[in-house]
Structures are given as C-alpha cells and as structure tokens.
Design an enzyme around this catalytic site. Structure first.
Site, short mmCIF file in Angstrom:
data_model
loop_
_atom_site.label_atom_id
_atom_site.label_comp_id
_atom_site.label_asym_id
_atom_site.label_seq_id
_atom_site.Cartn_x
_atom_site.Cartn_y
_atom_site.Cartn_z
N CYS A 236 -22.37 77.77 21.95
CA CYS A 236 -22.76 76.80 20.91
C CYS A 236 -23.28 75.48 21.50
O CYS A 236 -23.93 74.70 20.80
CB CYS A 236 -21.59 76.52 19.98
SG CYS A 236 -21.04 78.00 19.12
N ASN B 50 -22.32 78.70 11.14
CA ASN B 50 -22.41 78.36 12.56
C ASN B 50 -23.42 79.30 13.21
O ASN B 50 -23.16 80.49 13.36
CB ASN B 50 -21.02 78.51 13.19
CG ASN B 50 -21.00 78.11 14.66
OD1 ASN B 50 -22.04 77.98 15.30
ND2 ASN B 50 -19.80 77.93 15.20
N HIS C 12 -23.66 69.81 16.20
CA HIS C 12 -23.51 71.26 16.08
C HIS C 12 -22.82 71.54 14.76
O HIS C 12 -21.84 70.87 14.40
CB HIS C 12 -22.69 71.79 17.25
CG HIS C 12 -22.33 73.23 17.12
ND1 HIS C 12 -23.24 74.20 16.79
CD2 HIS C 12 -21.14 73.88 17.26
CE1 HIS C 12 -22.64 75.37 16.73
NE2 HIS C 12 -21.36 75.20 17.00
O1 UT7 Z 1 -19.09 76.76 17.43
C1 UT7 Z 1 -18.12 77.07 18.37
C2 UT7 Z 1 -16.95 76.23 18.14
N1 UT7 Z 1 -16.17 76.76 17.05
C3 UT7 Z 1 -15.58 75.92 16.22
O2 UT7 Z 1 -15.82 74.75 16.29
C4 UT7 Z 1 -14.58 76.45 15.24
C5 UT7 Z 1 -13.35 75.61 15.28
N2 UT7 Z 1 -12.30 76.00 14.38
C6 UT7 Z 1 -12.43 75.94 13.02
O3 UT7 Z 1 -13.48 75.61 12.51
C7 UT7 Z 1 -11.21 76.18 12.18
O4 UT7 Z 1 -10.07 76.27 12.99
C8 UT7 Z 1 -11.30 77.51 11.34
C9 UT7 Z 1 -12.32 77.32 10.21
C10 UT7 Z 1 -11.71 78.66 12.23
C11 UT7 Z 1 -9.97 77.81 10.68
O5 UT7 Z 1 -9.50 76.71 9.92
P1 UT7 Z 1 -7.98 76.21 10.08
O6 UT7 Z 1 -7.79 75.16 9.07
O7 UT7 Z 1 -7.77 75.88 11.51
O8 UT7 Z 1 -7.17 77.48 9.62
P2 UT7 Z 1 -6.03 78.26 10.42
O9 UT7 Z 1 -6.60 79.03 11.55
O10 UT7 Z 1 -4.91 77.31 10.69
O11 UT7 Z 1 -5.55 79.27 9.31
C12 UT7 Z 1 -4.83 78.84 8.14
C13 UT7 Z 1 -4.50 80.04 7.31
C14 UT7 Z 1 -3.83 81.18 8.09
O12 UT7 Z 1 -2.86 81.77 7.26
P3 UT7 Z 1 -1.30 81.44 7.42
O13 UT7 Z 1 -0.96 81.81 8.85
O14 UT7 Z 1 -1.18 79.97 7.16
O15 UT7 Z 1 -0.66 82.31 6.39
C15 UT7 Z 1 -4.94 82.15 8.33
O16 UT7 Z 1 -4.50 83.47 8.49
O17 UT7 Z 1 -5.70 80.61 6.76
C16 UT7 Z 1 -5.72 82.02 7.06
N3 UT7 Z 1 -7.12 82.42 7.16
C17 UT7 Z 1 -7.86 82.79 6.11
N4 UT7 Z 1 -7.57 82.89 4.79
C18 UT7 Z 1 -8.56 83.28 3.97
C19 UT7 Z 1 -7.87 82.49 8.28
N5 UT7 Z 1 -9.12 82.89 7.97
C20 UT7 Z 1 -9.14 83.09 6.63
C21 UT7 Z 1 -10.13 83.50 5.71
N6 UT7 Z 1 -9.80 83.57 4.41
N7 UT7 Z 1 -11.40 83.79 6.11
#
Ligand code: UT7
Length: 325
Positions: free
Chosen positions: A115, A282, A252
C-alpha cells in the site's frame, strides 16, 4: 540557484466497470453494510472483470494521464509501476504498459511496497529525474487485490478493491525554494520486524501459489496512525514547511478512521483531506494516484497547491511525499 524538480504534468485513473456495494457481501460472509461503513468508511468498491488484468487497468490509467498532459508514449522515457498484484511473476507489468502505449525507448520496471507502493514509486521516479536518468516518467499504481482475497475471511475481503492511477512527472528547472512546483521532499521507511501483521500466505519461492491476504487489522491500525503522522512530520521538516502550509492531504485510502486520526494529529482540518475510500475501498498502491486524479476532476486540487501524500502497508512499509501540484 537553479535545481531540477520533478513536476506533475498529467494525471489519470481507471476503475473497472463492476461496482460491488457493501450489501453484496452480506450473502457471502457474516457482515453488514453498517459494520463496513462505520468501521472502515467503505461503501462500495470496483472489481476487475474475469480476464481483466492489472496491466489493463494500468494501461487505461496511463492513457488517461497522457491525454491529460497532451503527450503520447513517444514522449515518455521511463515507467515506474507500483503493484503487488502483477499480471505474472515476470516480466514486469510496467513493460506491458510500455509496449501498449507505443513507447519504444527508455525503460520500465515495477516496485513492490504494497500500500506504500506509490510513495516508493514517486520517490524512485524523482531520484531518477534529479539524477538526470530520465526526463519524463509515467508513475503508476495499479492493483487487482480482488485476486488475492480470502472470500471466507470477513475481516479482510470487504476492505479491498481494484483500480489504477497514473501521474506523469517532468524534469523542470526550479529555484530550489518551496514555491517551486514539483516534488519538494520524500520520506520512506520499512521495518521487516512487522512482516507478519499483513502478508500474503503464498509466493513463488515458498508455496508456488499466489496465496491470499492475511491481516491483523487492529495491529496495522495502531502502527498506521502513529507512523503516518511521523512520516508526514518528517517530510514537512525536510522541506522546511509547516502543517499550516498544507493545502491538501492526499492519504492512502484504507480506513476513514485512520485518515481522520492522522489528519487530527497533524492539525489539518478534514476539509483539506481528499477522501475516496467510500467509493474505491483500499486499492493498495493505486489509492493515492486514484485519489489525486479524482480530486483534480472534482476541482479540489489546483496548480500550485501543496499536497502531502502518505501511505502505509505490508512490510511494514510507509512513507510520505510532499509536492507542489
Ligand atoms: O492498506 C494497508 C493497511 N491496512 C490498513 O490500514 C487496515 C488497518 N485496520 C483497519 O482498518 C481496521 O482494523 C479494520 C477495518 C480491519 C477492522 O476494524 P476494527 O475496528 O479494528 O475491528 P476489529 O478487528 O477490532 O473487530 C471488531 C469486531 C470483531 O468481533 P468481536 O471479536 O468483537 O466479536 C470482529 O470479528 O468486528 C468483527 N468483524 C466483523 N464484523 C462484521 C471483523 N470483520 C467484520 C465484518 N463484519 N466484515
């Protein structure tokens, strides 16, 4: 004093025809439009058609940038193409673009910094121009991340999209001060200690398969806000400019929350930040040139504006480029 500057003279982009709205994912994985919107800011993304290759996207973006600049392939003497999703292991996707735009001279190569790829490509292109190795360089970011998704992993498959963007840089004489148009400063970093927070679980020398993307989202998120603000500060310091001098941040486009937190750390208001994540998702190395091209079409960025671009991705690799448009 006069110095050589790499000045943007054309920009263009291409997005595949197929648009996939968040709601479509609800039938594939346990997710919702609401979760995707609130956690990432993404509403839709484009996916390449079957048989549509990264080079096809790159060629279309390159032709649009050439048209914008009023140039043809015969006027370009190098191509630097950032991608992590090349058509083939080799030859480079850049050489395919070279042939397609009728460029018989010069040289073309790919760079791979995921990225952060476009920041790396711009920095390399700028170095080639400043060293007198090339006079006009087509700098492209092009990706088909839909090809490396794990469609059963809801934590990643909803986040990425396909697309391409291109900028043409031209060697021009500048005065050496920050009123010059062109690239004013670059700042690149990587740290392989973090290979395992964002990677593809396949490859030529390991599995002989393409593999799929694996990400520890929260880990990447934490690194992103901190490292993007650091590299943005560093590139401004190199140029001797301040946060208040920035006309536009062109970040980005991975997550609206990362974009907002980074802008807040830099004390730059959100009405000076170009946002396309809602429509593109992304697109990895393509996201910054796509955002530049869309921002120009929207009438947001104008000649003479100071643009701060910043990106982070697998590696971890990150960096920023400061340019006067
Ligand atoms: O370009 C390269 C660089 N990449 C990035 O910059 C990405 C960086 N990371 C992010 O953008 C965020 O961390 C994400 C968008 C990937 C995730 O957001 P988050 O607020 O960090 O969510 P999380 O990983 O803490 O997940 C929260 C909850 C989890 O459930 P529990 O454990 O709280 O029950 C996940 O299992 O959301 C759940 N979850 C989803 N729920 C519905 C994860 N993905 C999904 C989904 N739909 N697609």
């Amino acid at each position: 004093m006069t110095i050589t500057r790499s000045v943007p003279v054309g920009v263009g982009h291409y997005l595949p025809e197929r648009v996939v709205e968040n709601a479509e994912f609800e039938s594939w994985v346990d997710t919702s439009d609401e979760w995707i919107r609130t956690r990432s800011g993404i509403e839709r993304r484009h996916f390449a058609a079957e048989g549509e290759l990264t080079s096809d996207l790159a060629i279309a973006a390159a032709n649009n940038a050439l048209a914008d600049a009023g140039l043809t392939g015969a006027d370009i003497d190098a191509i630097v193409l950032a991608t992590s999703t090349p058509d083939q292991t080799f030859p480079s996707t850049a050489t395919k673009v070279q042939h397609a735009i009728g460029m018989k001279q010069g040289f073309a190569f790919d760079v791979q910094a995921v990225c952060a790829g476009f920041a790396y490509a711009l920095t390399n292109a700028n170095a080639l121009i400043v060293a007198g190795q090339a006079k006009r360089i087509l700098v492209i970011g092009a990706e088909t991340f839909s090809r490396i998704m794990n469609w059963k992993d809801r934590t990643t498959c909803v986040l990425f999209g396909d697309g391409a963007g291109a900028v043409i840089l031209e060697a021009r004489t500048g005065t050496g001060d920050t009123s010059d148009r062109g690239i004013l400063a670059c700042d690149l970093h990587s740290d392989g200690a973090f290979n395992d927070v964002l990677y593809v679980d396949g490859g030529v020398s390991s599995t002989q398969t393409t593999g799929v993307l694996v990400m520890q989202g929260q880990e990447v998120f934490k690194h992103a806000v901190q490292k993007l603000a650091q590299t943005a500060d560093a590139v401004l310091a190199k140029a001797g400019l301040a946060h208040a001098d920035v006309d536009w941040i062109v970040p980005h486009q991975a997550n609206i929350r990362i974009i907002k937190r980074t802008a807040a750390k830099l004390d730059v208001p959100m009405d000076k930040v170009v946002i396309t994540v809602q429509d593109h998702g992304n697109t990895s190395a393509a996201s910054i040139p796509l955002a530049l091209s869309v921002a120009k079409q929207r009438g947001q960025i104008k000649q003479g504006d100071l643009l701060l671009t910043e990106a982070i991705g697998g590696g971890l690799s990150w960096g920023a480029v400061l340019m006067r448009w």
